[in-house]
Design an enzyme around this catalytic site. Structure first.
Site, PDB file in Angstrom:
ATOM      1  N   ASP A 176       3.800  -8.297   0.765  1.00 35.54           N
ATOM      2  CA  ASP A 176       4.386  -9.220   1.743  1.00 35.54           C
ATOM      3  C   ASP A 176       3.434 -10.329   2.183  1.00 35.54           C
ATOM      4  O   ASP A 176       3.867 -11.463   2.437  1.00 35.54           O
ATOM      5  CB  ASP A 176       4.995  -8.487   2.943  1.00 35.54           C
ATOM      6  CG  ASP A 176       4.046  -7.550   3.658  1.00 35.54           C
ATOM      7  OD1 ASP A 176       2.864  -7.452   3.271  1.00 35.54           O
ATOM      8  OD2 ASP A 176       4.500  -6.903   4.621  1.00 35.54           O
ATOM      9  N   HIS A 184       0.772  -1.253   0.000  1.00 35.00           N
ATOM     10  CA  HIS A 184       0.000   0.000   0.000  1.00 35.00           C
ATOM     11  C   HIS A 184       0.800   1.299   0.000  1.00 35.00           C
ATOM     12  O   HIS A 184       0.242   2.356  -0.301  1.00 35.00           O
ATOM     13  CB  HIS A 184      -0.984   0.087   1.185  1.00 35.00           C
ATOM     14  CG  HIS A 184      -1.710  -1.167   1.484  1.00 35.00           C
ATOM     15  ND1 HIS A 184      -2.459  -1.830   0.545  1.00 35.00           N
ATOM     16  CD2 HIS A 184      -1.794  -1.911   2.633  1.00 35.00           C
ATOM     17  CE1 HIS A 184      -2.979  -2.928   1.097  1.00 35.00           C
ATOM     18  NE2 HIS A 184      -2.584  -2.993   2.361  1.00 35.00           N
TER      19      HIS A 184
END
Ligand SMILES: Nc1ncnc2c1ncn2[C@@H]1O[C@H](COP(=O)(O)OP(=O)(O)O)[C@@H](O)[C@H]1O
Ligand SMILES: O=C(CO)[C@@H](O)[C@H](O)COP(=O)(O)O
Length: 476
Positions: A237, A72
């Site tokens: 991730d 993000h």
């Protein structure tokens, strides 16, 4: 032996693992720290990656590399490819009002939330890139004007490794694109209309590669690395962790890193208009519905600091207090919170009595409070119809014995703990091996040993937590 490298450029540090492409055996590894703060100059990530690559013995004998990264974060580049301003990270909550506004613009109340969930699989919160871009347009118009391209932390590092040859060379993958708020898990395409709504126009966006598509090669000298290795598309991730654990539908991965994450692999996209579950994509062509809290391992760090002890002692103390900490509850919203959506909230301590006013009760309440937030997440994932067959526990917080032992009691299910490791970097390495080998599925690496933790459920701990979790003060 053919070697592959995987990178985890996460919130607090950068880790590099180098593994045998065929067997997955760990050959070398390295790490370096990232600076604190929710606004970070991306140059700190490339410097840490360079240090971590060096510590891992370099890339000169490595055939392929892929980068997993914190999701993000808004990285804005100008027409020359220079960073416009420090990146706003996933845990920066300044765009909370932008999130509220963007939801309302698609319709009042439930209508707006449903419209976002149907469009892109998620309902905006301050973490998502789309809200950060709205914040930039409103608060820093000169920086917004200078922004020619927007990408994510892993996209930027992949681009740097490839030699940063122009904005058109930016690439990403489905997993990370799905966390922007302007890429749809339903159509597998960007939604320029939503980006334009947030930002006023559509800057250059990274091309979205397939799960095992090559992203070029490492340029000689890029970040100090020897050139020539193939580059994988990389991913966010959490998608990388799922790949590192080889999670399949029915497997839930609970990660206690800087963020607390409950995710599962699904063959269908999800759309939760409540916004509790974000409907991301994974790194294999599937989907990754997930719940994220802003407060996880750092709750343990903060409690250890408060008590003046290290992690081992914090864990020991927590295990000496009774289940439920005698009614003492830590509401762990130290950085505000994302799930539930309380960006302006602070943490709280409820239920202090003479009997609970000691280090052991506080330590136990901190571990239980952290786990209660994740238990709520697990419940939300299951409520959307996702089967919960196995629950894996990973991340820095899983190194705490108290977390491992109390998790099955608070969650009410057995918890499978693989050996401490870097599962995000491992997933990136597995993606690199996949890019090298080709084919429609990632190479199969032997499973690691698993320790199973079981305990009698303690529903009263979550009930007590639910009574008080909304009683918090706002930040000043
Ligand atoms: N033994 C331990 N007990 C509890 N927390 C730990 C322990 N070891 C490390 N941590 C915490 O785990 C966090 C790092 O975990 P990690 O998964 O690497 O995070 P991230 O990927 O977000 O950078 C740090 O906050 C660190 O203090
Ligand atoms: O915001 C999210 C996922 O939506 C976080 O999970 C970030 O991706 C950061 O991860 P860690 O650094 O805590 O691993």
């Amino acid at each position: 032996m053919t070697l592959v490298a995987g990178v985890d450029s996460s919130t607090q540090s950068c880790k590099v693992v180098i593994r045998d492409a065929e067997t997955g055996a760990l050959v070398r590894e390295g790490r370096a720290s990232h600076p604190d703060g929710t606004e970070v100059d991306p140059a700190a990530w490339s410097a840490a990656l360079e240090t971590a690559i060096d510590a891992a013995g370099g890339l000169s004998d490595v055939a392929a590399v892929a980068v997993g990264g914190q999701q993000h974060g808004m990285v804005c580049l100008d027409a020359e490819g220079e960073v416009v301003r420090p990146a706003l990270l996933w845990n920066d909550t300044r765009s909370a009002q932008a999130a509220t506004d963007l939801i309302a613009e698609l319709g009042p109340g439930e209508t707006g939330r449903r419209a976002w969930a149907d469009a892109v699989g998620l309902v905006p919160v301050a973490s998502f890139t789309v809200t950060k871009l709205r914040w930039l347009a409103e608060h820093e118009p000169a920086n917004a004007e200078r922004t020619a391209a927007v990408c994510l932390p892993h996209d930027w590092l992949t681009w740097k490794l490839a030699g940063a040859s122009g904005l058109d060379a930016l690439v990403t993958d489905r997993g990370d694109a799905s966390g922007t708020g302007y890429w749809s898990t339903h159509t597998n395409e960007y939604r320029p209309d939503l980006l334009e709504r947030a930002f006023g126009r559509t800057p250059v966006l990274p091309r979205v590669l397939g799960p095992a598509e090559q992203a070029g090669t490492v340029a000689g000298g890029a970040l100090g690395a020897a050139g020539g290795a193939l580059l994988g598309p990389g991913t966010g991730d959490n998608a990388a962790a799922a790949l590192g654990i080889n999670a399949e539908p029915g497997d839930v991965v609970l990660s206690i890193g800087t963020s607390g994450v409950v995710s599962t692999v699904s063959s269908t996209p999800s759309a939760d208009p409540s916004g509790t579950v974000a409907g991301f994509a994974d790194a294999t062509g599937n989907y990754l519905p997930l719940v994220v809290t802003l407060n996880a391992a750092r709750v343990l760090d903060a409690t250890a600091r408060l008590l003046g002890v290290d992690h081992e002692e914090l864990s020991r103390l927590a295990l000496t207090a009774p289940a439920g900490s005698g009614g003492l509850v830590v509401v762990p919203y130290l950085e505000g919170e994302r799930t539930p959506d309380r960006p302006r909230s602070t943490g709280a301590l409820h239920g202090l009595t003479l009997a609970t006013s000691d280090p052991a009760h506080l330590a136990r309440a901190a571990v239980e409070g952290l786990l209660c937030g994740l238990a709520d997440g697990l419940e939300a994932i299951a409520a959307l119809g996702n089967p919960v067959r196995r629950v894996f526990l990973v991340g820095g917080g899983a190194r705490s014995e108290a977390v491992r032992r109390l998790a099955p009691a608070v969650l009410g299910v057995p918890v499978l703990v693989p050996p401490p490791g870097e599962y995000v970097a491992d997933g990136a390495a597995r993606q690199a091996a996949w890019v090298l080998a080709g084919g429609s599925t990632p190479p199969v690496w032997p499973a690691t040993s698993i320790e199973v933790f079981e305990a009698d459920p303690v529903p009263f701990v979550r009930e007590r937590y639910a009574e008080v979790r909304d009683m918090t003060a706002d930040r000043v």
